[in-house]
Enzyme design. Structure first.
Site, PDB file in Angstrom:
ATOM      1  N   GLU A  23      28.823  31.052 -56.511  1.00  0.00           N
ATOM      2  CA  GLU A  23      28.078  30.677 -56.024  1.00  0.00           C
ATOM      3  C   GLU A  23      29.535  30.328 -54.486  1.00  0.00           C
ATOM      4  OE1 GLU A  23      25.276  27.611 -56.803  1.00  0.00           O
ATOM      5  OE2 GLU A  23      23.836  29.614 -57.047  1.00  0.00           O
ATOM      6  N   TYR A  43      33.497  13.456 -42.688  1.00  0.00           N
ATOM      7  CA  TYR A  43      34.081  12.887 -44.711  1.00  0.00           C
ATOM      8  C   TYR A  43      35.561  13.117 -44.531  1.00  0.00           C
ATOM      9  CZ  TYR A  43      30.688  16.401 -45.337  1.00  0.00           C
ATOM     10  OH  TYR A  43      30.330  17.873 -45.842  1.00  0.00           O
ATOM     11  N   CYS A  69      30.366  10.559 -26.800  1.00  0.00           N
ATOM     12  CA  CYS A  69      29.877   8.902 -26.751  1.00  0.00           C
ATOM     13  C   CYS A  69      30.513   8.500 -28.091  1.00  0.00           C
ATOM     14  CB  CYS A  69      28.864   8.425 -25.985  1.00  0.00           C
ATOM     15  SG  CYS A  69      29.146   9.411 -23.984  1.00  0.00           S
ATOM     16  N   TYR A  83      30.936  25.436 -43.297  1.00  0.00           N
ATOM     17  CA  TYR A  83      30.147  23.939 -42.842  1.00  0.00           C
ATOM     18  C   TYR A  83      30.558  23.299 -41.173  1.00  0.00           C
ATOM     19  CZ  TYR A  83      29.837  24.410 -47.775  1.00  0.00           C
ATOM     20  OH  TYR A  83      29.479  25.321 -48.782  1.00  0.00           O
TER      21      TYR A  83
HETATM   22  C1  PLP Z   1      24.365  24.496 -55.781  1.00  0.00           C
HETATM   23  C2  PLP Z   1      25.977  24.746 -54.299  1.00  0.00           C
HETATM   24  N1  PLP Z   1      26.474  26.015 -54.891  1.00  0.00           N
HETATM   25  C3  PLP Z   1      27.345  26.649 -53.853  1.00  0.00           C
HETATM   26  C4  PLP Z   1      28.026  25.793 -52.833  1.00  0.00           C
HETATM   27  C5  PLP Z   1      29.198  26.211 -52.165  1.00  0.00           C
HETATM   28  O1  PLP Z   1      30.085  25.525 -51.905  1.00  0.00           O
HETATM   29  P1  PLP Z   1      31.341  25.932 -51.835  1.00  0.00           P
HETATM   30  O2  PLP Z   1      31.469  26.081 -50.197  1.00  0.00           O
HETATM   31  O3  PLP Z   1      32.544  24.787 -52.224  1.00  0.00           O
HETATM   32  O4  PLP Z   1      32.071  26.980 -52.379  1.00  0.00           O
HETATM   33  C6  PLP Z   1      27.068  24.162 -52.438  1.00  0.00           C
HETATM   34  C7  PLP Z   1      27.796  23.714 -52.094  1.00  0.00           C
HETATM   35  O5  PLP Z   1      27.112  22.357 -51.508  1.00  0.00           O
HETATM   36  C8  PLP Z   1      26.494  24.253 -53.561  1.00  0.00           C
HETATM   37  O6  PLP Z   1      25.742  22.599 -53.555  1.00  0.00           O
END
Ligand code: PLP
Length: 432
Positions: A283, A327, A354, A384
């Site tokens: 993912e 962060y 501000c 992000y």
């Molecule tokens: C469950 C899950 N899968 C995939 C991702 C994607 O992570 P990244 O953008 O670091 O590849 C996240 C990011 O928070 C996540 O929580």
């Protein structure tokens, strides 16, 4: 600087072009701030993942940047999609992504969200809690289920630790066989099919050994599940997390090599425990879209505090990129209208909110005469940034413009003050 810019970035006559589009001209045309997204970079990262894992088993984590056109772009490449709220689900469906290609995440999916997913025919649901198992039974959800496990490995930027992750709002702990019990109960759901397990061990990961350890822990869990109640996983999902370069001293790991290493770990660890080797799902979010984006801002004011620091203020800030404030994320910057101009002393790039903490970059070298009108480019902002954007100080969100082969297409329009006022009501409840 090339390590942080999109693949198609070029310097032409002292100006930055991306996807064949001159960013100085683009800024004139669409204004600033603007997030520019290079389609070729997204596609090349997607193809790299798909050279190792079948494209349909690469789930673009659309939390990194979720809008209709990006979902369409992922779908056109054959990728599947990870959505984690009803809003992301609605966006993916509006983009025409087939429900068989959707996987639904979230530690607190509501009944309404699960019902929408069920009715739409979303293929996979990642189970995150015992309450959710009850909810799936009650709503008679018929999907392929994966149980989310916290494997006791937490990985972030260049290092990994093996304890912290237990303390997480996500998933089931391995401790005291909690995850085993979740598998047992998920396997007993009266509809759907328990397909396997899921783990996401962190973000901005450069240390691939963290994945090896997570895979081993998942294999050990599945060995227990097989021995205890005969469950054999068809799928193992190792989430996202692969890092990208944000600053000149970082290197973006090769996605194909990285995912191949994870695939090897799955093969090795499952074989070692005499288990059938499941299919690997991944993912990626940031590693698909992060390096594809740059944000262009206009410099508005420069404040020099003798002996202290110089603030270069731009026309956006923490509302379009919260990561530095949230962060302590680090970025590079340079002037898109004066590429190659010699660098002066370090300055601080601040936003226009501000809030003293509204600093985008601390200590970056820009030309000494940087001043109002200069066009500041911040790379690696594809992921992000927009997806975490806010309207703090009633600042409308910037547009997202996709560039490709010299063509620029606005895929998210710039918000306006009217857009914000549209939801406001007067004291008596009437519309404006
Ligand atoms: C469950 C899950 N899968 C995939 C991702 C994607 O992570 P990244 O953008 O670091 O590849 C996240 C990011 O928070 C996540 O929580």
């Amino acid at each position: 600087m090339n390590n942080v810019l999109p693949d198609t970035a070029r310097e032409v006559a002292g100006r930055l072009t991306v996807g064949g589009v001159d960013l100085v001209d683009l800024a004139e045309e669409v204004g600033t701030p603007t997030i520019v997204l290079d389609r070729a970079t997204f596609e090349s990262r997607a193809k790299a993942f798909a050279s190792v894992v079948d494209a349909g088993r690469v789930f673009y984590a659309c939390k990194a940047l979720c809008c209709v056109a990006v979902c369409e772009m992922a779908d056109a490449l054959g990728l599947s999609l990870d959505v984690c709220t009803g809003g992301e689900l609605a966006t993916a469906l509006a983009a025409g992504v087939p429900p068989e290609k959707l996987l639904f995440h979230g530690n607190n999916k509501s009944e309404e969200e699960l019902s929408v997913a069920r009715d739409a025919g979303v293929a996979r649901v990642v189970i995150d809690s015992f309450d959710e198992i009850d909810r799936l039974e009650k709503l008679r959800v018929d999907a392929r289920f994966l149980v989310r496990v916290t494997p006791g490995v937490e990985a972030h930027t260049h290092e990994f630790i093996q304890t912290g992750q237990e303390d997480s709002k996500f998933g089931f702990t391995l401790a005291e066989d909690v995850a085993l019990e979740a598998l047992r109960r998920a396997a007993a759901l009266s509809r759907g099919e328990l397909a396997g397990v899921h783990a996401h061990i962190g973000s901005q990961i450069f240390e691939m050994a963290a994945y090896d350890l997570a895979v081993r822990r998942l294999a050990e869990l599945l060995r227990k599940a097989r021995d205890a109640f005969g469950f054999e996983a068809r799928e193992v999902n190792l989430g996202g997390g692969l890092g990208i370069a944000y600053t000149e001293d970082e290197l973006t790991p090769d996605p194909a090599e990285s995912v191949a290493r994870v695939a090897d770990a799955v093969q090795r660890e499952f074989t070692a425990l005499d288990l059938k080797v499941p299919e690997l799902l991944v993912e990626p979010g940031r590693s698909l879209i992060g390096s594809a984006g740059v944000t262009i801002y206009r410099v508005g004011t420069v404040k020099r505090i003798p002996g202290v620091r110089t603030y270069v203020s731009v026309d956006g800030g923490m509302s379009d990129n919260i990561r530095p404030a949230l962060y302590g994320a680090r970025y590079e910057a340079f002037l898109a209208n004066r590429m190659g101009a010699s660098e002066g002393p370090r300055v601080t790039v601040a936003g226009k909110h501000c809030e003293s903490g509204d600093v985008l970059i601390r200590d970056v070298r820009l030309p000494e005469d940087v001043g109002p009108g200069d066009l500041l480019c911040v790379p690696a902002t594809g992921g992000y940034t927009y997806s975490m954007a806010s309207n703090y100080n009633r600042i409308p969100r910037p547009p997202v413009v996709l560039v490709e082969d010299g063509k620029a297409t606005t895929i998210i329009e710039r918000e306006t003050s009217d857009d914000l006022l549209r939801l406001d009501r007067r004291l008596d409840g009437s519309a404006l």
